[in-house]
Scaffold this active site. Structure first.
Site, PDB file in Angstrom:
ATOM      1  N   GLY A 156       0.861  -1.194   0.000  1.00  0.00           N
ATOM      2  CA  GLY A 156       0.000   0.000   0.000  1.00  0.00           C
ATOM      3  C   GLY A 156       0.891   1.235   0.000  1.00  0.00           C
ATOM      4  N   ARG A 157       0.356   2.315   0.574  1.00  0.00           N
ATOM      5  CA  ARG A 157       1.112   3.584   0.559  1.00  0.00           C
ATOM      6  C   ARG A 157       2.497   3.428   1.189  1.00  0.00           C
ATOM      7  NH1 ARG A 157      -4.166   5.462   1.722  1.00  0.00           N
ATOM      8  NH2 ARG A 157      -3.765   4.521   3.741  1.00  0.00           N
ATOM      9  N   THR A 235       6.822  -2.816  10.980  1.00  0.00           N
ATOM     10  CA  THR A 235       6.361  -1.485  11.396  1.00  0.00           C
ATOM     11  C   THR A 235       4.845  -1.401  11.231  1.00  0.00           C
ATOM     12  OG1 THR A 235       6.826  -0.651   9.174  1.00  0.00           O
ATOM     13  CG2 THR A 235       8.490  -0.207  10.847  1.00  0.00           C
ATOM     14  N   ARG A 237       1.667  -3.930  12.591  1.00  0.00           N
ATOM     15  CA  ARG A 237       1.060  -4.170  13.903  1.00  0.00           C
ATOM     16  C   ARG A 237       1.691  -5.429  14.472  1.00  0.00           C
ATOM     17  NH1 ARG A 237      -0.206   0.324  13.836  1.00  0.00           N
ATOM     18  NH2 ARG A 237      -2.260   1.290  14.043  1.00  0.00           N
ATOM     19  N   GLU A 266       1.665  -4.167  23.464  1.00  0.00           N
ATOM     20  CA  GLU A 266       2.496  -2.971  23.616  1.00  0.00           C
ATOM     21  C   GLU A 266       2.149  -2.310  24.937  1.00  0.00           C
ATOM     22  OE1 GLU A 266       2.208  -0.389  20.214  1.00  0.00           O
ATOM     23  OE2 GLU A 266       3.019  -1.927  18.889  1.00  0.00           O
ATOM     24  N   HIS A 285       7.271   1.729  19.072  1.00  0.00           N
ATOM     25  CA  HIS A 285       6.209   2.193  18.159  1.00  0.00           C
ATOM     26  C   HIS A 285       6.354   3.694  17.864  1.00  0.00           C
ATOM     27  CE1 HIS A 285       1.874   1.123  16.737  1.00  0.00           C
ATOM     28  NE2 HIS A 285       2.464   1.977  15.906  1.00  0.00           N
TER      29      HIS A 285
END
Ligand code: GLV
Length: 325
Positions: A156-157, A235, A237, A266, A285
């Site tokens: 994706g982006r 990077t 989830r 987390e 994160h």
């Protein structure tokens, strides 16, 4: 006329708060740690708008127990913490921040890739521990980045932005998942099966959202298919990766290293066995955490929130079904 009431679940950059201040009555959670779930529910129950973070659980019970709620805006691109179906069923648009953090996150994914490939955090610990005695012919040997094969899960982006960076390192880029064939062609990325991407990648970088399909995608079976010299970068989830399997893979040499900006849960518990491994780089994160990017994300989250309060279409809506689309 009284102003709409908004709960902001943490102190966010002024770029966002300054946009909100003239238009809404703000209740801002002041602590570094998030409100616990019951407090979050109680505070949400009386407001018109909720500006939340990815660490806040916005579930069906909270949504149903907040009768005034007109809009939910998360200061993140990912929205797996929000029950989108429940929000849509109540006619509540959910705002998120796509695009704003693409380049910063891609920079960080590449930083992690380089750190793990060249064992930078391990080398830093080595020096600080006083262990550097001489130039060593085999000291802290890592993996070549230049000319290597980069596998991307989720083109994706952000995946595309990482692929563009890889071109500067003359890397071959292969990918699985992500739909824009034209974009893939433009950056020279080849679509492959998941099995091929796992087997051929020297670096495997995850850029897919967390969904029921991607939860645990990188499990023991997937890790066993990877090269013993390969490095996993996450990077996206934490829950896309099975952490127990990852520990085994790193300990037993199924793969050479990992670099994680996201973990499950987390923060990572201090007794996690992953923290005992030298070949696992872990960051808290922070991939989107540059001053400019976080200001931009805060502004976008505020703009989504204000649009929702005015009954206008959100500029960046995670559940367009709410508008019948
Ligand atoms: C960060 O992880 C985000 O989803 O924005």
């Amino acid at each position: 006329m009284s102003q709409p009431k908004v709960f902001v679940t943490r102190v966010i950059p002024d770029a966002g708060l300054d946009l909100l201040r003239p238009h809404v009555e703000l209740d801002i959670w002041p602590d570094e740690l998030p409100p616990d779930y019951e407090t979050l529910r109680a505070r949400s129950a009386t407001v018109d708008g909720l500006l939340c973070l990815l660490s806040d659980r916005i579930d069906a019970a909270l949504i149903e127990g907040s009768p005034r709620l007109k809009v939910i805006s998360t200061m993140a691109v990912g929205f797996d913490n929000i029950d989108i179906q429940a929000a849509t069923a109540r006619g509540i648009p959910v705002g998120h921040t796509p695009g704003a953090l693409t380049e910063a996150t891609a920079d960080f994914a590449f930083a992690l890739l380089m750190a793990a490939a060249r064992r930078i955090t391990e080398a830093e610990r080595y020096v600080r521990a006083g262990r550097w005695k001489t130039w060593g012919p085999m000291l802290l040997m890592g993996q070549d980045v230049y000319g290597a094969t980069l596998g991307i899960i989720g083109l994706g982006r952000i995946g595309q932005a990482v692929a563009r960076r890889a071109r500067g390192f003359d890397m071959r880029v292969i990918y699985y998942g992500g739909s824009d064939e034209d974009a893939a062609r433009a950056i020279g990325a080849e679509r492959r099966s998941l099995e091929d991407v796992l087997a051929e990648s020297d670096f495997l970088s995850l850029h897919c959202p967390l969904t029921p399909e991607t939860r645990g995608l990188i499990n023991a079976d997937a890790l066993r298919r990877m090269k013993p010299t390969s490095i996993l970068i996450n990077t996206a989830r934490g829950a896309v990766v099975d952490h127990a399997a990852l520990y085994q893979a790193l300990r037993d040499g199924w793969i050479a290293g990992a670099a994680l900006d996201v973990t499950d849960p987390e923060p990572i518990p201090l007794d996690s066995p992953l923290l005992t491994l030298d070949n696992c780089v872990i960051a808290p994160h922070i991939a989107s955490s540059t001053e400019r990017t976080r200001a931009r994300i805060a502004r976008m989250a505020a703009e989504n929130l204000l649009a929702g309060l005015r009954g206008e279409r959100l500029p960046h809506c995670a559940n367009p079904a709410v508008y019948g689309q």
